[in-house]
Scaffold this motif. Sequence first.
Motif, PDB file in Angstrom:
ATOM      1  N   UNK A 135       0.804  -1.221   0.000  1.00 35.74           N
ATOM      2  CA  UNK A 135       0.000   0.000   0.000  1.00 35.74           C
ATOM      3  C   UNK A 135       0.839   1.275   0.000  1.00 35.74           C
ATOM      4  N   UNK A 136       2.086   1.213  -0.489  1.00 35.87           N
ATOM      5  CA  UNK A 136       2.899   2.422  -0.595  1.00 35.87           C
ATOM      6  C   UNK A 136       3.002   2.783  -2.075  1.00 35.87           C
ATOM      7  N   UNK A 137       2.231   3.771  -2.482  1.00 39.96           N
ATOM      8  CA  UNK A 137       2.244   4.164  -3.882  1.00 39.96           C
ATOM      9  C   UNK A 137       1.437   5.429  -4.094  1.00 39.96           C
ATOM     10  N   UNK A 138       1.367   5.849  -5.344  1.00 37.31           N
ATOM     11  CA  UNK A 138       0.546   7.018  -5.662  1.00 37.31           C
ATOM     12  C   UNK A 138      -0.294   6.819  -6.924  1.00 37.31           C
ATOM     13  N   UNK A 139       0.236   6.196  -7.949  1.00 36.14           N
ATOM     14  CA  UNK A 139      -0.501   6.014  -9.197  1.00 36.14           C
ATOM     15  C   UNK A 139      -1.043   4.592  -9.257  1.00 36.14           C
ATOM     16  N   UNK A 140      -2.344   4.447  -9.291  1.00 34.47           N
ATOM     17  CA  UNK A 140      -2.960   3.127  -9.393  1.00 34.47           C
ATOM     18  C   UNK A 140      -2.497   2.455 -10.685  1.00 34.47           C
ATOM     19  N   UNK A 141      -1.966   1.233 -10.568  1.00 35.41           N
ATOM     20  CA  UNK A 141      -1.437   0.527 -11.722  1.00 35.41           C
ATOM     21  C   UNK A 141      -0.021   0.922 -12.083  1.00 35.41           C
ATOM     22  N   UNK A 142       0.570   1.835 -11.305  1.00 36.99           N
ATOM     23  CA  UNK A 142       1.932   2.276 -11.581  1.00 36.99           C
ATOM     24  C   UNK A 142       2.969   1.356 -10.968  1.00 36.99           C
ATOM     25  N   UNK A 143       4.187   1.806 -10.998  1.00 37.64           N
ATOM     26  CA  UNK A 143       5.302   1.023 -10.485  1.00 37.64           C
ATOM     27  C   UNK A 143       5.250   0.957  -8.966  1.00 37.64           C
ATOM     28  N   UNK A 144       5.445  -0.243  -8.423  1.00 34.93           N
ATOM     29  CA  UNK A 144       5.527  -0.392  -6.978  1.00 34.93           C
ATOM     30  C   UNK A 144       6.880   0.090  -6.473  1.00 34.93           C
ATOM     31  N   UNK A 145       6.914   0.559  -5.234  1.00 41.51           N
ATOM     32  CA  UNK A 145       8.191   0.871  -4.600  1.00 41.51           C
ATOM     33  C   UNK A 145       9.029  -0.412  -4.558  1.00 41.51           C
ATOM     34  N   UNK A 146      10.287  -0.288  -4.951  1.00 42.26           N
ATOM     35  CA  UNK A 146      11.148  -1.471  -5.097  1.00 42.26           C
ATOM     36  C   UNK A 146      12.546  -1.132  -4.601  1.00 42.26           C
ATOM     37  N   UNK A 147      13.054  -1.926  -3.661  1.00 43.10           N
ATOM     38  CA  UNK A 147      14.364  -1.691  -3.066  1.00 43.10           C
ATOM     39  C   UNK A 147      15.254  -2.927  -3.202  1.00 43.10           C
ATOM     40  N   UNK A 148      16.558  -2.695  -3.300  1.00 48.91           N
ATOM     41  CA  UNK A 148      17.560  -3.739  -3.120  1.00 48.91           C
ATOM     42  C   UNK A 148      18.400  -3.371  -1.909  1.00 48.91           C
ATOM     43  N   UNK A 149      18.427  -4.239  -0.904  1.00 49.21           N
ATOM     44  CA  UNK A 149      19.126  -3.948   0.347  1.00 49.21           C
ATOM     45  C   UNK A 149      20.566  -4.458   0.283  1.00 49.21           C
ATOM     46  N   UNK A 150      21.522  -3.570   0.574  1.00 46.71           N
ATOM     47  CA  UNK A 150      22.945  -3.925   0.521  1.00 46.71           C
ATOM     48  C   UNK A 150      23.665  -3.299   1.707  1.00 46.71           C
ATOM     49  N   UNK A 151      24.924  -3.706   1.916  1.00 42.64           N
ATOM     50  CA  UNK A 151      25.735  -3.114   2.969  1.00 42.64           C
ATOM     51  C   UNK A 151      26.090  -1.672   2.618  1.00 42.64           C
ATOM     52  N   UNK A 152      26.477  -0.895   3.624  1.00 43.43           N
ATOM     53  CA  UNK A 152      26.677   0.543   3.442  1.00 43.43           C
ATOM     54  C   UNK A 152      27.844   0.861   2.520  1.00 43.43           C
ATOM     55  N   UNK A 153      28.878   0.030   2.519  1.00 39.98           N
ATOM     56  CA  UNK A 153      30.011   0.286   1.635  1.00 39.98           C
ATOM     57  C   UNK A 153      29.602   0.148   0.173  1.00 39.98           C
ATOM     58  N   UNK A 154      28.707  -0.763  -0.112  1.00 36.59           N
ATOM     59  CA  UNK A 154      28.223  -0.895  -1.488  1.00 36.59           C
ATOM     60  C   UNK A 154      27.381   0.309  -1.889  1.00 36.59           C
ATOM     61  N   UNK A 155      26.586   0.828  -0.952  1.00 34.91           N
ATOM     62  CA  UNK A 155      25.827   2.053  -1.229  1.00 34.91           C
ATOM     63  C   UNK A 155      26.776   3.182  -1.639  1.00 34.91           C
ATOM     64  N   UNK A 156      27.855   3.326  -0.897  1.00 33.60           N
ATOM     65  CA  UNK A 156      28.835   4.374  -1.220  1.00 33.60           C
ATOM     66  C   UNK A 156      29.466   4.136  -2.584  1.00 33.60           C
ATOM     67  N   UNK A 157      29.805   2.894  -2.847  1.00 35.16           N
ATOM     68  CA  UNK A 157      30.477   2.543  -4.096  1.00 35.16           C
ATOM     69  C   UNK A 157      29.658   2.934  -5.315  1.00 35.16           C
ATOM     70  N   UNK A 158      28.365   2.586  -5.314  1.00 39.93           N
ATOM     71  CA  UNK A 158      27.546   2.866  -6.492  1.00 39.93           C
ATOM     72  C   UNK A 158      27.225   4.358  -6.594  1.00 39.93           C
ATOM     73  N   UNK A 159      27.044   5.013  -5.446  1.00 40.27           N
ATOM     74  CA  UNK A 159      26.788   6.461  -5.486  1.00 40.27           C
ATOM     75  C   UNK A 159      27.995   7.211  -6.047  1.00 40.27           C
ATOM     76  N   UNK A 160      29.180   6.850  -5.591  1.00 39.23           N
ATOM     77  CA  UNK A 160      30.391   7.524  -6.064  1.00 39.23           C
ATOM     78  C   UNK A 160      30.625   7.263  -7.551  1.00 39.23           C
ATOM     79  N   UNK A 161      30.334   6.064  -8.017  1.00 40.94           N
ATOM     80  CA  UNK A 161      30.512   5.751  -9.437  1.00 40.94           C
ATOM     81  C   UNK A 161      29.658   6.668 -10.307  1.00 40.94           C
TER      82      UNK A 161
END
Length: 449
Positions: free
Chosen positions: A284-310
Amino acid sequence: MRTDDRALSMELIEQFSADFGSVPANRIAMNAVTKSGVNAVATDRAAGIDMQFAFSEEIATGPVTNQKQSGRCWLFAGLNTIRSDIAKRNNMEPFELSQSYQMFWDKFEKANYFLERIFDTIEEDTDSRIVQWLLQSPLQDGGQWDMFVNLVEKHGVVPQSVMPETFHSSKSYLMNRLLTKKLRKYASDSRRAFRSGTTIEDLREQKLTWMGEFYRLLCTFLGEPPSSFDFEYRDKDGEFHRHTDLSPLDFFQKFFGDDLRSYVSIINAPTADKPFGKTYTVKYLGNVEGGRNVFYLNVDIETVKQVALAQIKAGEPVWFGCDVGQMSDSEAGIMDTDLFDYEGALNTTFAMTKAERLDYGESLMTHAMVFTGANVVGERVNRWKVENSWGKDRGKDGFFVMSDAWFNDYMYQVVVHRKYLPAELDAALNQDPVLLNPWDPMGSLAMMR
């Protein structure tokens, strides 16, 4: 002194007072904090000096925007992320995209989404947890990256000059209050009619009338969004351009054109119920009916930094979500875990792990901003450059600086293009997501004013 009573006795309270008065430092701390406030007492001057606004990697952007007294940070961050690319691709001077246009359609779509969820739960008791959760805040300003994508894919974008700010786009509280009152009335009418024998099909017919009324109310508060417009500008070389009869979707495709679904949300939620390497969505987290659902991939914090910096090194800004109110000075624009020594000032401890802060309601994502730079020393970043949407009078001309330690503790989400992900993480996106409850901390919306 010990007591076995559940109540606190007056004798115990007198002992507390005596203990407080017996330590001279307690009175010094009391006098300082009551006169100047705890932040003034706890501020670490050296930490503030260390947080310099200098970065080895920087992305050129337009002037900082201002969401004013509204919770549209996620929309501002989304539009700020794509506007710099639009300007770069088309040799334009920096300009703003209309935040009130996105706000209009977000509220319109959220109203329909809310009513559909009311229909989904219409056989639940009114005091059930899920119904009360739906009724609590059906039309807040906040949102998420995938909700931004839904709006752009369906309604496009327009320059701010085509749909400028209004009183209530910049100061949204009363508008939200009145529109929420209307949605709760629709919900009440729906549930009462269903109990009297009205079918869901008939309620959906009634919904069309309600949505027509809701459109009219939104036009009154925010102005009517354009279906087409002309766009004229001079580029950086002085050449004049005119584009006529553009729809908002035409404008987005012509001047940006990339598939926003190629950008994915990478989160760091190190709680026991969310193993790394797995994908998640929120019921139930959304705004547009029939639109894209909220979607996450959970990773360690160092990987978050790695992809953001890239992505930053490639010259592309990064949308992100964090808990901005923690260990930050919103006037100076500094976000650093060493900025305030509350434990020293108050002679106590507050230590919790990031997972504990999420599990026990001490922290969650509250605000969305944009990374536009980083200071790389050797192989690591020690400072991150942040484009905020609180106007140019905060921070340094509206930009904030974030320490890497703050990133570790209070950063929860970055949005990056899939091409910056390691192969194994890109493959992990193909998993079916785990469904989280609506009240899960990762179901929070960015809406800090």
